[in-house]
Design an enzyme around this catalytic site. Structure first.
Site, PDB file in Angstrom:
ATOM      1  CD  GLU A 498      -4.571   0.632   5.398  1.00  0.00           C
ATOM      2  OE1 GLU A 498      -4.372  -0.246   6.243  1.00  0.00           O
ATOM      3  OE2 GLU A 498      -5.662   1.193   5.253  1.00  0.00           O
ATOM      4  N   GLY A 499       1.308   0.019   3.580  1.00  0.00           N
ATOM      5  CA  GLY A 499       2.508  -0.794   3.729  1.00  0.00           C
ATOM      6  C   GLY A 499       2.574  -1.793   2.593  1.00  0.00           C
TER       7      GLY A 499
END
Length: 815
Positions: A498-499
């Site tokens: 997620e990043g």
């Protein structure tokens, strides 16, 4: 002498006005009053008045100021700052700003923070935690999941489906639970303290995915078909975004769809041929419906004049011909369902686009609008839950385990890492609570979600390493009694997804924060490139002069707060937390000033100066973490017994902030760091890391059953059940503490100093001496069994270490 006094008075008045951020007109009037006083005392003459009027009047006549000053400035601005791309613009506009904007503005409103509502669970939400969540935790044998089945057992999968675990975000009208973000966080924290597989499996359907996107953008037909099925567990969703060539740079995904005509259910319809190659997709191996992100093209202009429509999101049933799922990745021995998915020219109707054909090309906006909510809940909550459980489990172990004739938790070398675990557990729970409060108030906090994703997963990883160091061989040897090893293995996964954390820190937090949180930058950017509304120049003029006043104010505030060590600044309380609020006032002003100077000196190049951006982001992040901690202390009734936890968490956050600020000044553009250091740190760096005394107090709380310890681990799975080694150890902690005076009684009666081990033998001797009752004998015997279970590690027949080969597939177990 009179002239000198008048000059000092003018400087003080203008400085005070800048500090208080009065309007330009008010400042001009106040300066005119001081000028008049100078005229009265023959200090100010006609020439001084002429100079004053030449400066003041043009600044206060808007038409003149716009055309003579702002118009040239706008041309310069356009040359320095590149126009935002459509992708950047959508990302910036997608989220909302909340408390982080106050922290960025140089003058936090602490009353506003403490007026946010206290997060509470509804009766239904509490019952869910006490009932189904507690029960599914009892059902899970983590060693079986991670070593034998390589999956959750079939009965656990079915229990999750039957009890709505995948439907926490789905509205009740579709059969979902419609729980608050705060409730979702508490559920995930409890699950994560036991099993990362369990928390991931529940977290993903309630985060960014088909359910979230359908509720916001789906057509009524899509909502009515899919949402009830998702709520009942008849569909298992996943969302496929990441490609081998596009990880953190999600906007560059190579997966594509071509608008064309084709056959669908015996008829020719307008649709699209989809080709994709995705990886790292959680639940993909068992999913029945695939949320897919791809770039849609319309080379034959069947939908309009535009050929490149952009990123689009669609729902694809995984049982369609050409959809490939089922294979699994093997992420660091963590057996949550994660794998690749592929498709080559799979034809589907345009109605498969989430929201229908009108949402073709709108996928990026959909993703960035929803991502901030999911990213603000799932991974931060999993991280907080893991650390909360590790904190109490480590405290219990450190009290039970003895070396050098002492519980190891009394050794100062052990107290230091213990304090890091305990202080972070308190902080991380506070941060998830404040963040989910914002989400429940309707915010889409893109900046905050990036802050909490990075900092909580990072702190979780460091805390797990500390816990492993304290447990030693107990943490290293895997098996049913090891409650740390799998979490240690899983920690890098949260850092990566997620990043990736490096990207999140160096680009996303400040990259979005500087534009969204700054009161004037976004308005300047939009107005500078506004060539259509006719209000561009007027809006730019208002923004740029507001910005000048803002920067001036923050310079004065930084200078004054540095000179006085912020002792006269506003704080909502006069107790031991007062100095924390005052120091945060100082650092908030520093952040605002440094942001303006960084943007002024680097312009559009700031986003490429990632280490400068990262350190500025650190200032904002640590301010947010510290303020969340203070908010928790307020919301829980300012429990003075919890002060060591509060103090450790805030002092650690502010010390880290100071370190980043120090590094920033050492590397500030154009050599301005030295001059800025004189302004901000005129007497040197003011803060120290948490003291040894504070470490001792935190470590003591972790090892001593008390209300503060209960609050530290509130909501976690502490039940003394068959497969919960942490719950079993909690009971042993109580037994060991109760056994200590009995041990002393036997030692006194026998005249010997017996070692605190073989408590069953101590019990037998005490019984023979007639100094222990039967209940006391039973307690010592039970304590010895628990003590040995706590300090021993598992061992296996060599054949047992070969994973069990299960004939049924993962899909069949999950069905």
């Amino acid at each position: 002498m009179t002239t000198l006094l008048w000059i000092i008075a003018m400087i003080l008045v203008l400085g005070a006005l800048a500090y208080l951020r009065v309007s330009l007109l008010t400042a001009t009037i106040a300066a005119a009053v001081v000028m008049t006083a100078g005229w009265t005392f023959d200090v100010v003459g006609p020439i001084s008045w002429i100079i004053f009027l030449v400066v003041a009047l043009p600044l206060n006549i808007s038409a003149f100021r716009q055309n003579v000053i702002s118009r040239p400035l706008m041309k310069v601005y356009r040359g320095i700052m590149p126009e935002m791309s459509s992708t950047e613009k959508e990302a910036i506009e997608a989220g909302t700003t909340w408390w982080e904007a106050d922290l960025f503005a140089g003058n936090p409103n602490w009353k506003k923070l403490h007026n946010y509502p206290v997060a509470r669970l509804s009766a239904d939400e509490q019952a869910f935690l006490d009932g189904p969540v507690e029960e599914v935790c009892r059902m899970v044998n983590q060693h079986q999941v991670s070593h034998q089945l390589a999956d959750l057992p079939a009965d656990v999968w079915q229990y999750l489906k039957d009890n709505g675990f995948f439907a926490m975000i789905i509205k009740k009208k579709y059969g979902g639970l419609e729980y608050s973000a705060y409730a979702q966080s508490r559920v995930l924290q409890k699950l994560a303290g036991l099993s990362s597989e369990l928390a991931s499996t529940v977290g993903v359907p309630n985060s960014l995915g088909p359910g979230e996107l359908l509720q916001h953008y789906g057509t009524p037909e899509q909502q009515n078909h899919y949402l009830p099925r998702l709520a009942k567990g008849l569909e298992v969703p996943c969302f496929a975004l990441t490609s081998p060539e596009a990880g953190s740079d999600a906007g560059s995904i190579p997966d594509f769809g071509i608008v064309c005509k084709g056959q669908w259910e015996g008829e020719e319809v307008l649709g699209m041929k989809l080709t994709w190659n995705k990886r790292y997709i959680t639940l993909a191996p068992v999913a029945t419906v695939l949320g897919l992100a791809f770039k849609l093209r319309d080379p034959e202009h069947l939908l309009g004049d535009k050929e490149e429509l952009g990123i689009t999101c669609a729902l694809i049933p995984t049982d369609m011909e050409g959809v490939e799922t089922g294979r699994r990745h093997f992420p660091l021995n963590c057996m949550f369902q994660n794998g690749p998915t592929h498709g080559n020219e799979v034809f589907v109707p345009l109605s498969f686009i989430i929201g229908g054909p009108k949402m073709a090309g709108q996928g990026w906006r959909m993703l960035v609008e929803c991502l901030s909510v999911g990213r603000g809940i799932t991974l931060p909550s999993n991280s907080a839950g893991g650390v909360k459980t590790a904190a109490l489990a480590t405290g219990a172990y450190a009290r039970i385990r003895r070396q050098f004739k002492l519980p190891i938790g009394k050794l100062e070398g052990i107290e230091e890492p213990m304090a890091r675990i305990g202080g972070n557990a308190y902080l991380m729970d506070a941060v998830t609570t404040l963040t989910t409060t914002g989400i429940d108030l309707g915010e889409k906090p893109s900046v905050i979600s990036a802050i909490v994703k990075y900092h909580l997963t990072d702190r979780m990883q460091k805390c797990v390493i500390d816990a492993m160091d304290i447990h030693g061989g107990k943490g290293v040897c895997l098996g049913p009694n090891n409650y740390l090893g799998r979490g240690y293995q899983a920690a890098p996964i949260a850092i990566t997804v997620e990043g990736a954390n490096i990207l999140t820190r160096s680009m996303i937090i400040y990259g979005q924060g500087a534009i969204r949180c700054h009161p004037y930058v976004l308005a300047e950017m939009e107005s500078a490139f506004d060539t259509e509304s006719g209000q561009g120049l007027a809006n730019f003029d208002a923004a740029i002069f507001g910005h000048i006043g803002f920067a001036t104010s923050n310079f004065i505030r930084s200078f004054w707060l540095g000179l006085t060590s912020s002792r006269f600044s506003n704080a909502p309380y006069s107790d031991k937390t007062k100095r924390y609020y005052q120091q945060m006032n100082r650092f908030s002003a520093n952040l605002a000033l440094l942001s303006d100077l960084a943007m002024a000196t680097l312009g559009g190049n700031l986003k490429r100066k990632e280490r400068i951006s990262a350190r500025l982001g650190d200032l904002l992040s640590q301010l947010y973490l510290a303020s969340a901690t203070l908010k928790r202390y307020e919301d829980e009734g300012r429990q003075t017994d919890d002060l060591p936890l509060v103090q450790w968490a805030v002092e650690d956050a502010l010390y880290k902030l100071q370190a980043s600020l120090d590094d920033l000044l050492d590397n500030f553009p154009m050599g301005l760091g030295g001059a800025l250091r004189v302004v901000m740190f005129p007497f040197g760096r003011p803060l120290k890391r948490p003291s040894d005394v504070l470490d001792h107090k935190v470590a003591k709380i972790m090892q001593t059953p008390c209300e503060s310890r209960d609050r530290l681990g509130k909501g976690q799975f502490w039940t003394n059940s068959e497969h919960n080694a942490v719950g079993i150890q909690e009971q042993t902690l109580l037994d060991i503490i109760a056994s200590e005076p009995l041990h002393d009684k036997v030692c006194k009666a026998s005249g010997k100093r017996l070692p605190f081990m073989w408590l069953d033998k101590v019990a037998a001797e005490g019984k023979a001496l007639g100094v222990l009752s039967d209940d006391e004998v039973n307690l010592l015997e039970r304590a010895e069994i628990g003590r040995m279970k706590s300090i021993n590690v598992d061992d296996f027949d060599p054949a047992e270490l070969r994973p069990e080969v299960v004939s049924t597939s993962s899909q069949e177990r999950a069905a």
